[in-house]
Design an enzyme around this catalytic site. Structure first.
Site, mmCIF file in Angstrom:
data_model
loop_
_atom_site.group_PDB
_atom_site.id
_atom_site.type_symbol
_atom_site.label_atom_id
_atom_site.label_comp_id
_atom_site.label_asym_id
_atom_site.label_seq_id
_atom_site.Cartn_x
_atom_site.Cartn_y
_atom_site.Cartn_z
ATOM 1 N N TYR A 22 0.806 -1.233 0.000
ATOM 2 C CA TYR A 22 0.000 0.000 0.000
ATOM 3 C C TYR A 22 0.831 1.271 0.000
ATOM 4 C CZ TYR A 22 -3.794 -3.184 1.129
ATOM 5 O OH TYR A 22 -4.699 -4.206 1.099
ATOM 6 N N HIS A 27 -4.464 6.233 -1.247
ATOM 7 C CA HIS A 27 -5.130 6.099 0.048
ATOM 8 C C HIS A 27 -4.176 6.316 1.220
ATOM 9 C CE1 HIS A 27 -9.148 5.408 1.223
ATOM 10 N NE2 HIS A 27 -9.126 4.129 1.467
ATOM 11 N N TYR A 72 -5.762 -1.088 9.323
ATOM 12 C CA TYR A 72 -6.290 -0.945 7.973
ATOM 13 C C TYR A 72 -7.352 0.154 7.999
ATOM 14 C CZ TYR A 72 -3.506 -4.851 6.485
ATOM 15 O OH TYR A 72 -2.437 -5.654 6.217
#
Length: 195
Positions: A22, A27, A72
């Site tokens: 990620y 994000h 998360y």
């Protein structure tokens, strides 16, 4: 470290997802801003506490805790509420930094409060805190194009063309947080919402 009642404490939370896959995705801009703040103030954000990576330090004379929730994105509120309860901090001193598809890359917006919109991390925080009355810095990541799925888009990486504007938005976010802490939120809004 236990803070005395009289001392003002700021909790600065950057939202993102843990793990290499990620890193540098749209994000995760909240994590990127926390990393830059950590560098700016020589704060080591590596202690695992409250389902987050945290680091303690100072901005000027004020105590700050930098936070990267490790839950998360969609469960960010679990970490944030745990930290807020532990330190018994006023919500007006909790600043959340996160990605916003309604702003172009390079733009930031500072707000005193508001809904979570379509952002699951912010929705989780508002739900867990039972309030939307806390400041936030929204970092623009632009909208998906050509019918691209939103979930795929926010987990995608930025283009080379976006990198300069993106870096500017990170630097402005750091400056805005600094201004909010050393001066006040209104000044930060007046100064950085224009850019």
């Amino acid at each position: 470290m236990v803070y005395k009642e009289a001392e003002i404490l700021y909790i600065i939370v950057g939202l993102g997802n843990p793990g290499d896959k990620y890193e540098k995705t749209r994000h995760n801009v909240g994590f990127n801003v926390i990393d830059l703040l950590a560098k700016e103030y020589s704060i080591d954000v590596s202690k695992i506490k409250h389902k987050a990576l945290i680091g303690e330090g100072r901005v000027g004379t004020e105590k700050v805790i930098l936070v990267k929730p490790m839950t998360y994105m969609n469960l960010s509120g679990e970490s944030v509420v745990d930290i807020c309860n532990y330190y018994n901090v006023d919500l007006e001193n909790v600043i959340v930094i996160y990605d916003d598809i309604d702003l172009d890359v390079g733009k930031i917006r500072i707000r005193k409060k508001g809904s979570g919109g379509t952002h699951n991390g912010m929705r989780s925080i508002i739900k867990c805190l039972g309030s939307n009355e806390f400041p936030r810095v929204r970092v623009g990541i632009s909208k998906p194009k050509n019918g691209q799925d939103l979930a795929d888009f926010v987990l995608s990486r930025f283009s080379k063309e976006d990198e300069k504007s993106l870096q500017e938005s990170f630097e402005n976010s750091v400056a805005a947080v600094d201004c909010a802490i050393r001066n006040d939120l209104d000044l930060a809004m007046n100064r950085y919402n224009m850019k």
